[in-house]
Design a protein around this motif. Structure first.
Motif, mmCIF file in Angstrom:
data_model
loop_
_atom_site.group_PDB
_atom_site.id
_atom_site.type_symbol
_atom_site.label_atom_id
_atom_site.label_comp_id
_atom_site.label_asym_id
_atom_site.label_seq_id
_atom_site.Cartn_x
_atom_site.Cartn_y
_atom_site.Cartn_z
ATOM 1 N N GLY A 126 7.437 -7.157 -0.334
ATOM 2 C CA GLY A 126 6.380 -6.233 0.062
ATOM 3 C C GLY A 126 5.498 -5.858 -1.117
ATOM 4 N N LEU A 131 1.427 -4.293 -1.402
ATOM 5 C CA LEU A 131 1.721 -3.073 -0.643
ATOM 6 C C LEU A 131 2.306 -2.033 -1.600
ATOM 7 C CD1 LEU A 131 3.483 -4.760 2.411
ATOM 8 C CD2 LEU A 131 1.196 -3.783 2.424
ATOM 9 N N SER A 132 2.005 -0.774 -1.343
ATOM 10 C CA SER A 132 2.563 0.276 -2.192
ATOM 11 C C SER A 132 4.037 0.483 -1.836
ATOM 12 C CB SER A 132 1.797 1.576 -1.990
ATOM 13 O OG SER A 132 2.026 2.041 -0.669
ATOM 14 N N GLN A 135 4.166 2.157 1.603
ATOM 15 C CA GLN A 135 3.848 1.231 2.696
ATOM 16 C C GLN A 135 5.007 0.273 2.946
ATOM 17 O OE1 GLN A 135 0.269 -0.326 0.890
ATOM 18 N NE2 GLN A 135 -1.058 0.638 2.413
ATOM 19 N N LYS A 138 7.867 2.139 4.626
ATOM 20 C CA LYS A 138 7.559 2.486 6.014
ATOM 21 C C LYS A 138 7.574 1.256 6.927
ATOM 22 C CE LYS A 138 3.809 4.538 8.689
ATOM 23 N NZ LYS A 138 2.762 3.507 8.806
ATOM 24 N N SER A 139 6.942 0.194 6.502
ATOM 25 C CA SER A 139 6.752 -0.934 7.419
ATOM 26 C C SER A 139 7.772 -2.052 7.268
ATOM 27 C CB SER A 139 5.354 -1.536 7.223
ATOM 28 O OG SER A 139 4.381 -0.542 7.379
ATOM 29 N N ILE A 140 8.398 -2.144 6.108
ATOM 30 C CA ILE A 140 9.329 -3.255 5.879
ATOM 31 C C ILE A 140 10.776 -2.760 5.858
ATOM 32 C CG2 ILE A 140 9.914 -5.202 4.366
ATOM 33 C CD1 ILE A 140 7.024 -5.313 5.394
ATOM 34 N N PRO A 143 12.107 -0.171 9.315
ATOM 35 C CA PRO A 143 12.427 -0.860 10.579
ATOM 36 C C PRO A 143 13.722 -1.667 10.505
ATOM 37 C CG PRO A 143 10.124 -1.190 9.993
ATOM 38 C CD PRO A 143 10.768 -0.516 8.824
ATOM 39 N N GLN A 144 13.965 -2.296 9.362
ATOM 40 C CA GLN A 144 15.193 -3.091 9.236
ATOM 41 C C GLN A 144 16.414 -2.206 9.077
ATOM 42 O OE1 GLN A 144 14.989 -6.627 6.646
ATOM 43 N NE2 GLN A 144 12.853 -6.113 6.323
ATOM 44 N N ASN B 139 -0.963 -2.381 -7.799
ATOM 45 C CA ASN B 139 -1.042 -2.883 -6.418
ATOM 46 C C ASN B 139 -2.287 -3.739 -6.199
ATOM 47 O OD1 ASN B 139 1.360 -1.655 -5.630
ATOM 48 N ND2 ASN B 139 0.317 0.279 -5.203
ATOM 49 N N PHE B 155 9.960 -11.292 6.151
ATOM 50 C CA PHE B 155 10.345 -10.057 6.831
ATOM 51 C C PHE B 155 10.975 -10.428 8.170
ATOM 52 C CE2 PHE B 155 6.292 -8.741 4.530
ATOM 53 C CZ PHE B 155 6.990 -8.393 3.390
ATOM 54 N N PRO B 156 12.293 -10.223 8.321
ATOM 55 C CA PRO B 156 12.991 -10.756 9.496
ATOM 56 C C PRO B 156 12.590 -10.082 10.802
ATOM 57 C CG PRO B 156 14.467 -9.398 8.177
ATOM 58 C CD PRO B 156 13.194 -9.536 7.385
ATOM 59 N N HIS B 157 12.005 -8.863 10.700
ATOM 60 C CA HIS B 157 11.672 -8.146 11.937
ATOM 61 C C HIS B 157 10.253 -8.454 12.399
ATOM 62 C CE1 HIS B 157 10.208 -5.869 8.594
ATOM 63 N NE2 HIS B 157 9.579 -4.991 9.355
ATOM 64 N N MET B 158 9.596 -9.379 11.721
ATOM 65 C CA MET B 158 8.233 -9.733 12.114
ATOM 66 C C MET B 158 8.165 -11.224 12.436
ATOM 67 S SD MET B 158 5.980 -7.844 9.195
ATOM 68 C CE MET B 158 5.983 -6.064 8.971
ATOM 69 N N PHE B 166 0.315 -9.374 8.038
ATOM 70 C CA PHE B 166 0.579 -7.942 7.886
ATOM 71 C C PHE B 166 -0.111 -7.327 6.662
ATOM 72 C CE2 PHE B 166 3.035 -4.368 6.231
ATOM 73 C CZ PHE B 166 2.908 -3.502 7.302
ATOM 74 N N ALA B 167 0.147 -7.916 5.488
ATOM 75 C CA ALA B 167 -0.391 -7.307 4.264
ATOM 76 C C ALA B 167 -1.924 -7.343 4.211
ATOM 77 C CB ALA B 167 0.223 -7.962 3.033
ATOM 78 N N LYS B 170 -3.131 -4.706 6.708
ATOM 79 C CA LYS B 170 -2.733 -3.357 6.296
ATOM 80 C C LYS B 170 -3.554 -2.879 5.100
ATOM 81 C CE LYS B 170 0.433 0.027 6.322
ATOM 82 N NZ LYS B 170 0.874 0.743 7.503
ATOM 83 N N LEU B 171 -3.841 -3.797 4.187
ATOM 84 C CA LEU B 171 -4.554 -3.411 2.973
ATOM 85 C C LEU B 171 -6.064 -3.449 3.166
ATOM 86 C CD1 LEU B 171 -2.275 -5.256 0.401
ATOM 87 C CD2 LEU B 171 -2.371 -2.814 0.873
ATOM 88 N N ARG B 215 2.336 -17.041 3.426
ATOM 89 C CA ARG B 215 2.191 -15.581 3.390
ATOM 90 C C ARG B 215 1.519 -15.134 2.085
ATOM 91 N NH1 ARG B 215 7.457 -11.778 3.488
ATOM 92 N NH2 ARG B 215 7.784 -12.800 1.499
#
Lengths: 231, 306
Positions: A126, A131-132, A135, A138-140, A143-144, B139, B155-158, B166-167, B170-171, B215
């Motif tokens: 991430g 991503l900060s 972030q 929260k998003s990575i 959820p897991q 960042n 990311f296994p949940h995506m 995503f990134a 999101k950014l 990615r």
């Protein structure tokens, strides 16, 4: 035992169920929010003094809550949020706050263990995308983490749900503001009608049904969350 | 493009990098090799600050990524209280002010790591000025540096699509629509368009790594960092990943690759670097590097792996 008489009293009992559910749901939501926040503080990099102070506070909170009886906490909160401030006979704020604070400590430990179960490579991936930290958490991470702790969280929810049954006995001393949850009202009506055991059995049955419903909800959520697993 | 200035990395008492200097130019494909535990992965992870160097600076196209390292700035050292005191002691003992004397004191301070936390207002102001002028948010810098990991770290949940889009979405770099289009194009290029709505768990290792490359590419980076990208793969899947990397190199992407794949180093690298004992021991074109290695440690290493 006269179950028919109890069934006629159902509206009163259902009102008790409603109060039990309101207390439990309120406390679970409060506990979950506290739990997530505390867990995030615990895993945050301790780079600035503010986070360090928060971390100490969170540790103290968890230690105190886990180290003292729930009933005692409920009494203390009831005395703090005192008696007389609220005038409703269904004053549920005290138990929601008390059980929420109580559950928050346990949830924070559960969620923290969930955070720790997410491989560190996830945070790195991430962050490497720009991503900060927030972030990514929260998003990575969250959820897991939540996915792995759903069974344990539901265990906590069920325990909490049943623990709420002490409220009527604790709030007796809150003059005129006793909270009549499911067990409280069953107890009272049982005494009054002399049909005590039947009321208790019906109350037990209702608790059981609700817990079984909760278990179904848990299964549903687990199924929903496992759609990313190999099938 | 990237300037690595004198980086040190300490993990407690373990000194992994010991004053490593290196420059990466645009379009170069740098392959980094070395014995395990030599610091090559740490070096790579320092480039985008997944590991923060203990000392030293990293510059990306004129922007400073790390905090200012006072030891790299003579004017900052000279502004320190420590320097002032040492100079005064020397002058009091009868020495004459000269450039040599000043240089000597600076050298002593550097050698013995004499700068402390509190070195006075002037010193602090100089550091702040440099940071205000050059330092950028990490960042933002990381958006320009794609990274591919040994363990893929998808990311296994995506879904694959979400992993890629995503990134950038999101950014706020791309609209969802553009990100989707870009994901589809990139996936088609690596032959995985049909997997776009799968979850990572359904993919083989080689497929996962190709998605991970996509990615990183979706952020439109200026440089790609590969941390042993094929080390966790079954042998028959190594080729497909190296193939994607080779194509990327041919398109002119600047790349830094830590790997044990000597074939890739020989054929694709513009420069091969040997790191051992925390510093760059040798850097050369692949031909020179493999045919006439100079450093004895490198010769020993090559004799073991080739």
């Amino acid at each position: 035992m006269n179950f028919e008489a109890v069934l006629k009293d159902m509206p009163l009992l259902l009102n008790g169920v409603l109060i039990t559910v309101v207390i439990a749901v309120g406390a679970i939501i409060l506990g979950f929010l506290i739990g997530v926040l505390c867990a995030v503080v615990r895993i945050a990099p301790k780079t600035n003094p503010f986070i360090k102070v928060l971390d100490v506070i969170v540790r103290g909170y968890v230690t105190i809550i886990r180290g003292t009886p729930t009933l005692l906490q409920l009494l203390i909160v009831a005395n703090i949020l005192l008696i007389g401030i609220y005038n409703s006979s269904t004053n549920v704020v005290v138990p929601i706050v008390a059980f929420g604070l109580n559950s928050g400590a346990y949830m924070s430990e559960i969620i923290r263990s969930g955070f720790n179960s997410v491989p560190s490579g996830q945070m790195e991936a991430g962050r490497s995308l720009g991503l900060s930290w927030g972030q990514t958490v929260k998003s990575i991470i969250i959820p897991q983490a939540i996915k792995t702790v759903v069974p344990t969280i539901f265990n906590e929810i069920i325990v909490l749900f049943k623990e709420t049954s002490v409220v009527s006995y604790v709030t007796i001393f809150m003059a005129g503001q006793q909270v009549y949850d499911l067990l409280g009202i069953s107890d009272k009506r049982g005494m009054v009608t002399g049909n005590y055991l039947a009321y208790l059995c019906i109350a037990a049955l209702i608790y059981l049904v609700i817990v079984m419903l909760l278990t179904q909800v848990q299964k549903f959520i687990e199924r929903r969350m496992s759609k990313s697993d190999r099938h | 493009m990237i300037d690595i200035k004198n980086i040190y990395k300490y993990f407690g008492d373990v000194h992994v990098l010991k004053g490593l200097n290196f420059t990466i130019d645009k379009g170069e494909v740098i392959v980094v090799i070395g014995p395990s535990g030599c610091g090559k992965s740490t070096f790579l992870r320092c480039l985008n600050l997944l590991e923060e160097p203990t000392y030293g600076e990293i510059w990306l196209s004129g922007d400073l990524l790390t905090p200012v390292d006072p030891y790299l700035h003579v004017d900052v050292i000279k502004a320190s209280k420590t320097y002032g005191k040492m100079l005064k002691d020397r002058l009091d003992s009868g020495e004459v002010l000269s450039e040599e004397l000043e240089a000597e004191i600076v050298a002593i301070i550097k050698r013995d790591d004499l700068l402390k936390k509190n070195e006075g207002a002037l010193y602090n102001r100089l550091i702040k000025e440099i940071e205000a002028e050059y330092r950028i948010d990490i960042n933002l810098a990381r958006r320009k540096m794609g990274m591919v990991f040994q363990q893929f770290n998808l990311f296994p949940h995506m879904t694959v699509r979400k992993n890629i889009t995503f990134a950038p979405v999101k950014l706020g770099i791309m609209s969802e629509e553009d990100a989707n289009k870009s994901a589809e194009e990139l996936l088609a290029k690596v032959g995985l368009l049909d997997k776009i709505d799968e979850y990572p768990d359904m993919l083989s290792g080689g497929q996962k790594q190709r998605v991970a490359i996509v990615r990183a590419l979706a952020m439109k980076p200026e440089i790609m960092l590969f941390d042993e990208p094929t080390s966790a793969l079954d042998p028959e899947m190594v080729g497909e990943v190296l193939g994607v990397m080779t194509d990327l190199a041919k398109e002119g992407m600047t790349m830094v690759v830590v790997t044990h794949e000597m074939g890739f180093a020989k054929e694709v690298a513009t420069k091969v670097v040997f790191i051992d004992d925390g510093v760059v021991q040798e850097e050369a074109t692949p031909e020179e590097f493999f045919n006439s290695p100079k450093h004895p440690r490198l010769r020993e290493f090559l004799s073991k792996v080739l």
